[in-house]
Design an enzyme around this catalytic site. Sequence first.
Site, PDB file in Angstrom:
ATOM      1  N   ASP A  56     -10.736   2.777   4.456  1.00 30.42           N
ATOM      2  CA  ASP A  56     -11.018   1.340   4.397  1.00 30.42           C
ATOM      3  C   ASP A  56     -12.526   1.074   4.343  1.00 30.42           C
ATOM      4  O   ASP A  56     -12.946  -0.047   4.057  1.00 30.42           O
ATOM      5  CB  ASP A  56     -10.458   0.639   5.642  1.00 30.42           C
ATOM      6  CG  ASP A  56      -9.160  -0.101   5.368  1.00 30.42           C
ATOM      7  OD1 ASP A  56      -8.971  -0.547   4.218  1.00 30.42           O
ATOM      8  OD2 ASP A  56      -8.353  -0.229   6.299  1.00 30.42           O
ATOM      9  N   LYS A  90       0.848  -1.204   0.000  1.00 34.44           N
ATOM     10  CA  LYS A  90       0.000   0.000   0.000  1.00 34.44           C
ATOM     11  C   LYS A  90       0.880   1.250   0.000  1.00 34.44           C
ATOM     12  O   LYS A  90       0.639   2.195  -0.760  1.00 34.44           O
ATOM     13  CB  LYS A  90      -0.936  -0.011   1.221  1.00 34.44           C
ATOM     14  CG  LYS A  90      -2.036  -1.063   1.119  1.00 34.44           C
ATOM     15  CD  LYS A  90      -2.799  -1.283   2.424  1.00 34.44           C
ATOM     16  CE  LYS A  90      -3.783  -2.434   2.288  1.00 34.44           C
ATOM     17  NZ  LYS A  90      -4.529  -2.746   3.506  1.00 34.44           N
ATOM     18  N   GLN A 110      -4.197  -1.699   9.750  1.00 35.15           N
ATOM     19  CA  GLN A 110      -4.215  -3.031   9.144  1.00 35.15           C
ATOM     20  C   GLN A 110      -4.768  -4.053  10.129  1.00 35.15           C
ATOM     21  O   GLN A 110      -4.362  -4.098  11.290  1.00 35.15           O
ATOM     22  CB  GLN A 110      -2.786  -3.409   8.693  1.00 35.15           C
ATOM     23  CG  GLN A 110      -2.710  -4.679   7.862  1.00 35.15           C
ATOM     24  CD  GLN A 110      -3.419  -4.574   6.510  1.00 35.15           C
ATOM     25  OE1 GLN A 110      -3.532  -3.507   5.935  1.00 35.15           O
ATOM     26  NE2 GLN A 110      -3.905  -5.695   6.014  1.00 35.15           N
TER      27      GLN A 110
HETATM   28  N1  GUN Z   1      -6.935  -6.996   6.493  1.00 32.72           N
HETATM   29  C1  GUN Z   1      -7.360  -7.728   5.459  1.00 32.72           C
HETATM   30  N2  GUN Z   1      -7.872  -6.912   4.494  1.00 32.72           N
HETATM   31  C2  GUN Z   1      -7.764  -5.655   4.960  1.00 32.72           C
HETATM   32  C3  GUN Z   1      -8.107  -4.374   4.417  1.00 32.72           C
HETATM   33  O1  GUN Z   1      -8.650  -4.228   3.313  1.00 32.72           O
HETATM   34  N3  GUN Z   1      -7.826  -3.310   5.211  1.00 32.72           N
HETATM   35  C4  GUN Z   1      -7.253  -3.428   6.433  1.00 32.72           C
HETATM   36  N4  GUN Z   1      -7.034  -2.318   7.137  1.00 32.72           N
HETATM   37  N5  GUN Z   1      -6.924  -4.609   6.957  1.00 32.72           N
HETATM   38  C5  GUN Z   1      -7.175  -5.705   6.217  1.00 32.72           C
END
Ligand code: GUN
Length: 292
Positions: free
Chosen positions: A119, A52, A96
């Site tokens: 998110d 990311k 995350q």
């Molecule tokens: N863990 C698995 N997928 C995601 C996501 O799209 N965003 C975040 N913050 N954590 C995750």
Amino acid sequence: MIILDGKIASQSIKEQLKTEVSAIVNTGKRPPHLAAILVGNNGASETYVASKVKNCKEIGFASTLIRFEDTVEEAKLLETIHQLNNNKTVDGILVQLPLPKHISEQKVIEAINPKKDVDGFHPVNVGKLVQGLQTFISATPYGIMLMLEHFNIETKGKHAVVIGRSNIVGRPMSILLSSNIKKGNCTVTICHSHTPNLSEICLQADIIVAALGKPEFVKANMVKQGAIVIDVGITRVADATAKKGFKLKGDVAYAEVSPKTFAITPVPGGVGLMTTAGLLKNTLQAYLNNND
Ligand code: GUN
């Protein structure tokens, strides 16, 4: 059979974003800024967050990575989120997941200002999604919608079966596919661990979205000829012959399923790359919303 290549679709979205960002920066304004919080050393989470941040750099976004040990106190994490909420130069915040057990994910999600929740996990944003209002859509379902658009897959009137009811993927995906929007207008069935006749339901699907996190769960005998198959699974399966000691496996048994399909996403190289594209689009939108 069409391979729904996430590399091609995400690259095209990133090129558009790059152009938009450079137009913004050329007017003398600051670029969009994503702040990511990573707790602990979970291998998969490390890889996702690194990707990311790298993607932010590639398209000209600013990014900040904040790391904590997995022993960090919940209060410390909440305080950091509070500071980021109040920082006018931060447009998007992501924490995350998963988090260590002593931290409440729900509290953390609800601590993020919904206007910075790129998110799309905050109940306010999920509520808006359900009501068909403009919002931040959870990055993976958003990425899948962008992929369907990129490859111009017809969805209207089709029967979509979503396997998995997680807040991150299955549930928002089922809402999007049933909504009266571009690449929506499906009749949706959502299946989960208590669905007794899952194979029979899948066999009726024009579109299958597999998001249950069980490697190679969807077999050829569960898929109708000509179906569209979206594989959200990405599990690390131990493999001594692989360089890293593991292989990434989707929720679909690709080798046997793909010949039956009209279109299918590969793993890796499919939905995963689109998740980042969705997140980047949300971050630009957060920036634009906060800078009007
Ligand atoms: N863990 C698995 N997928 C995601 C996501 O799209 N965003 C975040 N913050 N954590 C995750």
